[in-house]
Design a protein around this motif. Structure first.
Motif, PDB file in Angstrom:
ATOM      1  N   GLY A   1     -20.501 -24.289   0.441  1.00 34.58           N
ATOM      2  CA  GLY A   1     -20.598 -24.201   1.889  1.00 34.58           C
ATOM      3  C   GLY A   1     -19.935 -25.321   2.646  1.00 34.58           C
ATOM      4  O   GLY A   1     -19.928 -25.304   3.886  1.00 34.58           O
TER       5      GLY A   1
ATOM      6  N   THR B   1     -16.909 -17.469   8.554  1.00 35.01           N
ATOM      7  CA  THR B   1     -16.729 -17.784   7.137  1.00 35.01           C
ATOM      8  C   THR B   1     -16.139 -19.167   6.902  1.00 35.01           C
ATOM      9  O   THR B   1     -16.182 -19.660   5.781  1.00 35.01           O
TER      10      THR B   1
ATOM     11  N   ALA C   1     -26.387 -22.621   9.111  1.00 35.83           N
ATOM     12  CA  ALA C   1     -26.976 -21.386   8.598  1.00 35.83           C
ATOM     13  C   ALA C   1     -27.644 -20.584   9.704  1.00 35.83           C
ATOM     14  O   ALA C   1     -27.544 -19.349   9.748  1.00 35.83           O
TER      15      ALA C   1
ATOM     16  N   THR D   1     -21.143 -19.735   7.304  1.00 31.51           N
ATOM     17  CA  THR D   1     -21.373 -19.835   5.869  1.00 31.51           C
ATOM     18  C   THR D   1     -20.583 -20.948   5.202  1.00 31.51           C
ATOM     19  O   THR D   1     -20.900 -21.335   4.072  1.00 31.51           O
TER      20      THR D   1
END
Length: 244
Positions: free
Chosen positions: A74, A13, A41, A46
């Motif tokens: 992002g 994350t 990706a 992310t």
């Protein structure tokens, strides 16, 4: 999807170690932002803390403007500083803090700066006073001393040097390490045992390193699922004071 990445690997994350741009003196990826985003990706990442090699190697303000332009859901921009120009670094720290940057990145190896150069301690103090987290390259055994008292992520901690990081970090609650080079069978567990899992942050150095390697190590280790989630982004969100 990278063929070496299994579907059951944990999502990342927030990756603490991502670059855009290229090294003009060596072969390698171009570091174009679009390509970097695609690589992240493809590896289940992310969100990323992104610094510009242009800031590190060529021109600090325009490189940091390049990083700032990437800000979005992002991407978290990280400011690069030039340790060869401590007075210029002072001014850039002020500018970055005013623009809402959360972190700055030091490139001592690329800039051929030694840990006992006055600029290292000076820039560390100024960045800390401005409330900025420091991300730094370099050998942790040599660069820990001038960074005392700061909130730091050592991006190049190698598992060969893990004992040195642990004993230095015992007295420095602000010392953290990237997981990128902690690939021995018990490296992550050693940090968690002696310092706590909150000192570990996932870093990939995309696009100059294979992001699957630290992700595989994190997935296949002995950390509990909640600890894996913390390393894979929770800890980075916390020290950068970002909403999850």
């Amino acid at each position: 999807m990278n063929p070496f990445v299994a579907a059951d690997l944990p999502p990342v994350t927030l990756d603490i170690d991502v670059l855009v741009g290229r090294y003009a003196d060596r072969a390698g990826p171009t570091g174009e932002p679009r390509e970097v985003t695609a690589t992240l990706a493809a590896n289940g990442i992310t969100r990323a803390a992104v610094a510009s090699l242009r800031a590190a190697l060529f021109d600090v303000p325009s490189g940091n403007d390049e990083a700032a332009a990437l800000a979005g859901p992002g991407m978290v921009p990280v400011g690069g500083l030039d340790l060869r120009d401590p007075l210029g670094a002072e001014r850039e720290i002020e500018r970055l803090a005013e623009r809402g940057f959360r972190a700055v990145r030091l490139f001592p190896d690329e800039q051929r700066v030694e840990p006992d150069f006055p600029s290292v301690r000076h820039v560390t103090r100024r960045a800390t006073e401005a409330g900025l987290v420091i991300l730094t390259g370099g050998d942790v055994r040599r660069f820990w001393r001038p960074l005392r008292g700061a909130t730091v992520v050592f991006l190049d901690t190698h598992f060969y040097h893990l004992g040195d990081f642990v004993v230095a970090a015992r007295d420095e609650p602000g010392f953290h390490t990237s997981t990128r080079l902690l690939n021995s069978p018990d490296a992550l567990e050693t940090v968690a045992e002696h310092l706590g899992v909150d000192r570990l942050l996932y870093g990939s150095r995309t696009p100059f390193y294979e992001a699957a390697v630290p992700r595989l190590r994190l997935a296949r280790g002995g950390l509990a699922p909640a600890d894996v989630a913390a390393v894979a982004g929770g800890n980075a969100h916390r020290i950068l004071e970002l909403p999850a």
